[in-house]
Write an enzyme that holds these catalytic residues in place. Structure first.
Site, PDB file in Angstrom:
ATOM      1  N   LYS A  19      -1.421   9.479  -7.121  1.00 21.63           N
ATOM      2  CA  LYS A  19      -0.729  10.354  -8.069  1.00 21.63           C
ATOM      3  C   LYS A  19      -0.840   9.800  -9.500  1.00 21.63           C
ATOM      4  CE  LYS A  19       3.776  11.843  -9.598  1.00 21.63           C
ATOM      5  NZ  LYS A  19       5.143  12.261  -9.357  1.00 21.63           N
TER       6      LYS A  19
ATOM      7  N   GLY B  42       0.819  -1.218   0.000  1.00 18.70           N
ATOM      8  CA  GLY B  42       0.000   0.000   0.000  1.00 18.70           C
ATOM      9  C   GLY B  42       0.849   1.263   0.000  1.00 18.70           C
ATOM     10  N   ASP B  43       0.198   2.402  -0.270  1.00 23.57           N
ATOM     11  CA  ASP B  43       0.826   3.724  -0.237  1.00 23.57           C
ATOM     12  C   ASP B  43       1.963   3.879  -1.242  1.00 23.57           C
ATOM     13  OD1 ASP B  43      -0.871   4.344   1.891  1.00 23.57           O
ATOM     14  OD2 ASP B  43       0.558   3.565   3.354  1.00 23.57           O
ATOM     15  N   GLU B  44       1.863   3.187  -2.360  1.00 23.33           N
ATOM     16  CA  GLU B  44       2.920   3.244  -3.370  1.00 23.33           C
ATOM     17  C   GLU B  44       2.885   4.548  -4.154  1.00 23.33           C
ATOM     18  OE1 GLU B  44       0.610   0.870  -3.146  1.00 23.33           O
ATOM     19  OE2 GLU B  44       1.570  -1.070  -2.848  1.00 23.33           O
ATOM     20  N   GLY B  45       1.726   5.237  -4.111  1.00 26.73           N
ATOM     21  CA  GLY B  45       1.563   6.462  -4.894  1.00 26.73           C
ATOM     22  C   GLY B  45       0.508   6.280  -5.982  1.00 26.73           C
ATOM     23  N   LYS B  46      -0.429   5.384  -5.717  1.00 26.61           N
ATOM     24  CA  LYS B  46      -1.496   5.098  -6.705  1.00 26.61           C
ATOM     25  C   LYS B  46      -2.286   6.362  -7.026  1.00 26.61           C
ATOM     26  CE  LYS B  46      -3.081   2.078  -3.790  1.00 26.61           C
ATOM     27  NZ  LYS B  46      -1.959   2.044  -2.827  1.00 26.61           N
TER      28      LYS B  46
ATOM     29  N   GLY C  21      -1.860   8.602  10.039  1.00 24.91           N
ATOM     30  CA  GLY C  21      -0.730   9.394  10.514  1.00 24.91           C
ATOM     31  C   GLY C  21       0.378   8.548  11.138  1.00 24.91           C
TER      32      GLY C  21
ATOM     33  N   GLY D  44      -5.866   5.826   1.690  1.00 23.23           N
ATOM     34  CA  GLY D  44      -5.595   7.261   1.687  1.00 23.23           C
ATOM     35  C   GLY D  44      -4.764   7.538   0.461  1.00 23.23           C
ATOM     36  N   HIS D  45      -5.389   8.109  -0.559  1.00 23.26           N
ATOM     37  CA  HIS D  45      -4.701   8.346  -1.830  1.00 23.26           C
ATOM     38  C   HIS D  45      -4.457   9.840  -1.981  1.00 23.26           C
ATOM     39  CE1 HIS D  45      -6.397   4.336  -3.610  1.00 23.26           C
ATOM     40  NE2 HIS D  45      -5.706   4.177  -2.508  1.00 23.26           N
TER      41      HIS D  45
ATOM     42  N   ASP E 265      13.356  10.121  -5.990  1.00 22.44           N
ATOM     43  CA  ASP E 265      14.016  11.286  -5.381  1.00 22.44           C
ATOM     44  C   ASP E 265      14.345  11.060  -3.908  1.00 22.44           C
ATOM     45  OD1 ASP E 265      11.039  11.355  -5.466  1.00 22.44           O
ATOM     46  OD2 ASP E 265      11.318  12.971  -4.004  1.00 22.44           O
TER      47      ASP E 265
HETATM   48  P1  GDP Z   1      -1.413   5.735  -2.339  1.00 24.92           P
HETATM   49  O1  GDP Z   1      -2.184   5.262  -1.153  1.00 24.92           O
HETATM   50  O2  GDP Z   1      -0.813   4.602  -3.114  1.00 24.92           O
HETATM   51  O3  GDP Z   1      -2.190   6.658  -3.226  1.00 24.92           O
HETATM   52  O4  GDP Z   1      -0.174   6.562  -1.759  1.00 24.92           O
HETATM   53  P2  GDP Z   1      -0.232   7.657  -0.569  1.00 24.92           P
HETATM   54  O5  GDP Z   1      -0.889   8.873  -1.077  1.00 24.92           O
HETATM   55  O6  GDP Z   1      -0.747   7.057   0.687  1.00 24.92           O
HETATM   56  O7  GDP Z   1       1.316   7.887  -0.318  1.00 24.92           O
HETATM   57  C1  GDP Z   1       2.169   8.308  -1.328  1.00 24.92           C
HETATM   58  C2  GDP Z   1       2.821   9.641  -0.919  1.00 24.92           C
HETATM   59  O8  GDP Z   1       3.936   9.885  -1.744  1.00 24.92           O
HETATM   60  C3  GDP Z   1       1.911  10.830  -1.082  1.00 24.92           C
HETATM   61  O9  GDP Z   1       2.194  11.761  -0.065  1.00 24.92           O
HETATM   62  C4  GDP Z   1       2.312  11.400  -2.446  1.00 24.92           C
HETATM   63  O10 GDP Z   1       2.054  12.786  -2.565  1.00 24.92           O
HETATM   64  C5  GDP Z   1       3.786  11.132  -2.435  1.00 24.92           C
HETATM   65  N1  GDP Z   1       4.420  10.892  -3.742  1.00 24.92           N
HETATM   66  C6  GDP Z   1       3.915  10.259  -4.830  1.00 24.92           C
HETATM   67  N2  GDP Z   1       4.872  10.122  -5.772  1.00 24.92           N
HETATM   68  C7  GDP Z   1       6.001  10.665  -5.257  1.00 24.92           C
HETATM   69  C8  GDP Z   1       7.351  10.796  -5.749  1.00 24.92           C
HETATM   70  O11 GDP Z   1       7.702  10.368  -6.840  1.00 24.92           O
HETATM   71  N3  GDP Z   1       8.234  11.424  -4.904  1.00 24.92           N
HETATM   72  C9  GDP Z   1       7.895  11.909  -3.676  1.00 24.92           C
HETATM   73  N4  GDP Z   1       8.828  12.495  -2.939  1.00 24.92           N
HETATM   74  N5  GDP Z   1       6.632  11.806  -3.215  1.00 24.92           N
HETATM   75  C10 GDP Z   1       5.705  11.167  -3.980  1.00 24.92           C
HETATM   76  P1  IMO Z   2      -3.816   2.706   0.389  1.00 26.56           P
HETATM   77  O1  IMO Z   2      -4.954   2.504  -0.564  1.00 26.56           O
HETATM   78  C1  IMO Z   2      -1.290   0.995   3.520  1.00 26.56           C
HETATM   79  C2  IMO Z   2      -3.127  -2.000   6.155  1.00 26.56           C
HETATM   80  C3  IMO Z   2      -3.280  -1.588   7.613  1.00 26.56           C
HETATM   81  C4  IMO Z   2      -3.134  -2.946   8.273  1.00 26.56           C
HETATM   82  C5  IMO Z   2      -3.870  -3.871   7.304  1.00 26.56           C
HETATM   83  C6  IMO Z   2      -5.310  -4.150   7.697  1.00 26.56           C
HETATM   84  O2  IMO Z   2      -3.688   4.088   0.896  1.00 26.56           O
HETATM   85  O3  IMO Z   2      -2.546   2.144  -0.178  1.00 26.56           O
HETATM   86  P2  IMO Z   2      -7.530  -2.689   7.569  1.00 26.56           P
HETATM   87  O4  IMO Z   2      -7.879  -1.378   8.210  1.00 26.56           O
HETATM   88  O5  IMO Z   2      -7.614  -2.694   6.090  1.00 26.56           O
HETATM   89  O6  IMO Z   2      -8.281  -3.842   8.195  1.00 26.56           O
HETATM   90  O7  IMO Z   2      -5.994  -2.930   7.968  1.00 26.56           O
HETATM   91  O8  IMO Z   2      -3.849  -3.229   6.046  1.00 26.56           O
HETATM   92  N1  IMO Z   2      -3.734  -1.054   5.172  1.00 26.56           N
HETATM   93  C7  IMO Z   2      -3.019  -0.204   4.429  1.00 26.56           C
HETATM   94  N2  IMO Z   2      -1.701   0.069   4.424  1.00 26.56           N
HETATM   95  N3  IMO Z   2      -2.102   1.613   2.646  1.00 26.56           N
HETATM   96  C8  IMO Z   2      -3.415   1.330   2.623  1.00 26.56           C
HETATM   97  O9  IMO Z   2      -4.250   1.822   1.689  1.00 26.56           O
HETATM   98  C9  IMO Z   2      -3.944   0.412   3.561  1.00 26.56           C
HETATM   99  N4  IMO Z   2      -5.184  -0.062   3.832  1.00 26.56           N
HETATM  100  C10 IMO Z   2      -5.033  -0.975   4.806  1.00 26.56           C
HETATM  101  O10 IMO Z   2      -2.272  -0.704   7.994  1.00 26.56           O
HETATM  102  O11 IMO Z   2      -1.797  -3.338   8.277  1.00 26.56           O
HETATM  103 MG    MG Z   3      -2.233   5.542   0.936  1.00 29.87          MG
END
Ligand code: GDP
Ligand code: IMO
Ligand code: MG
Length: 427
Positions: free
Chosen positions: A17, A11-15, A302, A39-40, A333
């Site tokens: 963006k 998760g949180d790879e930057g989907k 957070g 949280g995107h 970066d």
């Molecule tokens: P998502 O859940 O996959 O959409 O990712 P999140 O939004 O939770 O976390 C990705 C974070 O990395 C966000 O704060 C983006 O604004 C930030 N982000 C995305 N691409 C880049 C990048 O190439 N460089 C940096 N420094 N930040 C990035």
């Molecule tokens: P995005 O879409 C990162 C993780 C939680 C926990 C596990 C189970 O922003 O990438 P849950 O509340 O789904 O039952 O929690 O999954 N988790 C995530 N980690 N990014 C997310 O979403 C996540 N959604 C759930 O931290 O380890």
């Molecule tokens: Mg996220």
């Protein structure tokens, strides 16, 4: 051509963006799984949006946004999301559709999530406490579930809620000694949700198939990451949906063969929030360096994210089960300034090297990462716009990951903004 964007890590790879960028050339963006645990982040100029349920195409005024059956919807979060966009003069009127079949997350789901995590103590999953697991459990269990369609049938919902809450109170009282919930209060909340959301509730399967027949372009937006997939991730430290691309057809009603390109998103390193094995984790100064530079704190909760080296075993596995055509590698970066970088190319388990991600959590917990070590680069690269302008070591790093995963890295992120993106090939 239709697209699907999927996270290949935890998760949180930057989907967010990548979806926001690709949405420019698509008519429709679909969120098909997960819930407000997601949280995107989308950064547009000086504005930053954290989207939990609304598709990341919402920011673009001409994009139709669809939330399909596979999503579990917390109406309060959705209504707040709509309000947040309205503050920036972005309206979703007539361009948001919500599936009648999507399940509704209510207060008792969040309460159960919290009670269960507390009672598990050190064995907790580390969920986001957004009620995701309990809501999906009610969906699978069938007898005590509420769907969006129920918000358009308040008369029947009242009786239904009474039955559900009588049952939940018995269970919560017996198992957790918890205070009882009040069915009337929850019904009143549902009435106010219905007021605001009823105009958007419809048959999204019909809409999507009609749109495909009309030649519209659809972008499917995955939530979470493939390694959090309920069936194919690091169970039990996963979420409660099929968050790999395998969840896309069931979660949307659109067959996977209607998607022309599956795009996998990774960071140039690895992060994870919540508990569970993470072989390449760096719980040390390197991990802290990445956390500080990458601002690795959860968008939804957070919480500081656990940080580590790029894990090619994990990413290749996700790319394989996801039939990934193209990779977007973000946060390159963030790695500037590190003397050496490591890439996990295999795991050693009981003295044997393997390169296919193990299904058993016990075996994964024994995995020792086998690293390739490569030189880093000092330059800040947030202004670089062409692949050839990256430092040679950064290019080598990307080429090495491309080789290990066997997939082309077509997009590279060098910052959170739209224009901090390098396209090596057009998608
Ligand atoms: P998502 O859940 O996959 O959409 O990712 P999140 O939004 O939770 O976390 C990705 C974070 O990395 C966000 O704060 C983006 O604004 C930030 N982000 C995305 N691409 C880049 C990048 O190439 N460089 C940096 N420094 N930040 C990035
Ligand atoms: P995005 O879409 C990162 C993780 C939680 C926990 C596990 C189970 O922003 O990438 P849950 O509340 O789904 O039952 O929690 O999954 N988790 C995530 N980690 N990014 C997310 O979403 C996540 N959604 C759930 O931290 O380890
Ligand atoms: Mg996220």
């Amino acid at each position: 051509m239709n697209y699907c964007v999927i996270g290949l890590q935890w998760g949180d790879e930057g989907k967010g963006k990548i979806v926001d960028i690709l949405a420019e050339k698509c008519d429709i963006v679909v969120r098909y799984g997960g819930g407000a645990n997601a949280g995107h982040t989308v950064v547009v100029g000086d504005s930053k949006f954290a989207l939990h349920l609304l598709p990341s195409g919402s920011i673009r005024p001409n994009t139709t946004c669809v939330i399909t059956n596979g999503v579990v919807i917390d109406p309060e979060v959705l209504i707040n999301g709509i309000k947040r966009l309205a503050q920036e003069n972005i309206s979703l009127d007539k361009r948001l559709l919500i599936s009648e079949n999507a399940h509704v997350v209510l207060d008792y789901h969040k309460k159960e999530d919290q009670l269960r995590e507390e009672s598990l103590g050190k064995n907790k999953i580390g969920t986001t406490i957004r009620g995701i697991g309990p809501c999906y459990a009610d969906k699978i269990g069938r007898s005590y579930a509420v769907r969006m369609a129920d918000l358009t049938d308040l008369e029947n919902l009242k009786a239904k809620l009474q039955t559900i809450i009588d049952y939940k109170n018995k269970v919560f009282g017996a198992v957790y000694n918890a205070e009882p919930l009040n069915a009337d209060e929850i019904f009143e909340k549902c009435k106010s949700y219905a007021d605001k959301l009823a105009p958007f509730i419809t048959d999204t399967t019909e809409f999507l198939h009609k749109s495909i027949a009309e030649g519209k372009t659809i972008l499917f937006e995955g939530a979470q990451g493939s390694l959090l997939d309920l069936d194919h991730g690091t169970f039990p430290f996963v979420t409660s949906s099929n968050s790999s691309s395998l969840g896309m057809p069931a979660g949307s009603g659109v067959p996977a063969k209607m998607v022309g390109k599956f795009i996998g998103v990774v960071k140039a390193y690895t992060t994870r929030v919540g508990a569970g094995p993470f072989p390449s984790e760096q719980d040390n100064d390197t991990g802290q360096y990445i956390r500080d530079r990458g601002n690795e704190y959860g968008t939804t909760t957070g919480r500081p994210r656990r940080c580590g080296w790029f894990d090619a075993v994990a990413a290749s596995y996700s790319a394989t089960i996801g039939a990934i055509d193209s990779i977007a590698l973000l946060h390159l970066d963030t790695l500037s300034g590190l003397k050496e970088l490591k890439i996990c190319r295999a795991y050693k388990i009981n003295g044997r090297e393997i390169t296919f991600f193990p299904a058993s959590i016990t075996r994964l917990s024994l995995a020792e990462p086998v690293y390739d070590t490569v030189p880093g680069w000092d330059e800040e690269i947030t202004d670089v716009s062409g692949f050839e302008d990256l430092p040679a070591n950064a290019r080598d790093y990307i080429n090495r990951i491309e080789k290990l995963t066997g997939k082309p890295i077509d997009i590279i992120g060098v910052g959170p903004k739209r224009d901090q993106t390098i396209f090596r090939r057009t998608l």
